[in-house]
Structure formats: C-alpha cells, structure tokens
Design an enzyme around this catalytic site. Structure first.
Site: not given
Length: 224
Positions: A16-18, A24, A52, A121-122, A152, A176-177
């Site tokens: 995942d990104l953020d 961000t 998120k 990522s979304a 997601k 993932e977070d």
C-alpha cells in the site's frame, strides 16, 4: 509469524502507499478539512482515520453523509477534483527521500532477493508521489485508483498487482496500514503484514510498527 520470514518466503511483495511507504495522510486530512469547511462541517482526525484505504469518491460520500449534505453527481465530481488539486499542491513539496523509516532499506533488500515488487493503492496520484520521493524505479508494477473499479476491501487492486507481475496470489504478501486493505488482502488469498504502530488492526499474519522493523542490522549487512 515473523514478518521477515513471510517476506523471504513470498515471490511478490505488494505495498500500500499512504502510511506504509510515505506519509501523505496529513495532506489528505488538510485537503478534506478545507473542503468540509465549505459545508460548515468540522472534519476531524478521527473521521480522517476512517478514510484510510478508501477511494476519493467514497471518501467524499462519507464526508457528505457526516455533514448531512446532499449534492448532485456533477457537483460531487467537481468537489472531488477540487480536493485533489489542493492535495497535489501539498504533494508537490515532497522531495527525494521523503519516505517512512525502513522504506529504502526494504525495497533495496527485496531487489537484491529478486522479489517482484508491486504497488496496490487506492491513490490516483501514486505515480507522482513515487516520482517525487525517488522510489518509482523499485516497482515492477503499479496498480492504483486509476486501474481499478472497486476500492478496498474489494481484492481487485491486489489481484491485479499479482497478475501484473505474474505471481499467484498465494505467493504474494501485502503490507497494509488500514483494516480495509487487510480485508482486501485476505479476500485475495494473500498473506498480510500490518504496519500498525497503534496496535488497532486485526486479522493479519504479522505486525510491525514500521518497515524498519522488518530488517535487523545483521540482515542489512547481508546484502550491503
């Protein structure tokens, strides 16, 4: 199970990104809060946490619901675009190395181990963020909000990422977070490592505070 062992046993690693590679989330919060003010709604950090892993349109719908505000579909598109403009203004201030602890070390380790590396990522701004932070070249595939129809916890983004790098879902691990992301990984039949400093997530195979926790000093020596 040990997070490092899961990584080593996997053929593909999907990030995942953020909140995992970069932070961000504060930019999203600032942009959504600015937008919410137009509805006389005081958007809180607690509400931001609920966004998120959620797509931009779904996030906007939640904020409108909380604000008891109804707008036509065409106005929703304009509002989402406006929020994204404000968000990107903040992203443009990012620089090489503006990543979370352990990101560069782990990506370098995975490359040395010939792992396939993908992004799931979304975010519809993922490529720009990876460019600005200097880590785009590590990725073999990028599946973001522009490439999927379902956000997601639907597993589409992770299934597409695995398919793009030619690896079976069962041989892939997701980092993932967000709980929605964990459920998406589960639905995709993938193992999942929670990046969860607050210890609030559930249903994962392993948990770390951040990516730096995955590799020990000795392990870093093994590939440097």
């Amino acid at each position: 199970m040990n997070a490092r062992k899961i990584i080593d046993d996997a053929t593909a690693v999907i990030f995942d990104l953020d909140g995992v590679l970069v932070d961000t989330a504060v930019f999203h919060y600032q942009a959504w809060k600015r937008l919410a003010k137009q509805f006389d709604f005081d958007f809180t950090e607690a509400e931001n946490e609920q966004l998120k892993g959620v797509s931009r349109v779904d996030s906007l719908n939640l904020i409108l619901k909380w604000a008891n505000k109804e707008v036509p579909a065409e106005e929703k598109e304009q509002l989402a675009a406006l929020k994204n403009t404000w968000y990107l203004e903040l992203v443009e201030n990012m620089q090489d190395g503006d990543v979370l602890p352990g990101t560069i070390d782990l990506l370098t380790y995975l490359k040395a181990k010939d792992k396939k590396i993908a992004l799931g990522s979304a975010s519809k701004n993922a490529v720009r963020i990876l460019e600005k932070t200097g880590i785009l070249h590590y990725f073999d595939a990028i599946i973001d909000g522009n490439a999927v129809r379902n956000s997601k916890p639907d597993p589409e983004v992770f299934l597409k990422a695995a398919a793009e790098v030619g690896v079976a879902p069962a041989a892939s691990v997701v980092l993932e977070d967000a709980q929605a992301g964990i459920e998406a990984a589960r639905a995709a039949n993938m193992q999942v490592i929670a990046v969860d400093r607050s210890h609030v997530l559930t249903n994962y195979d392993a948990r770390v505070d951040d990516l730096a926790e995955i590799l020990t000093t000795q392990q870093l020596h093994d590939f440097t």
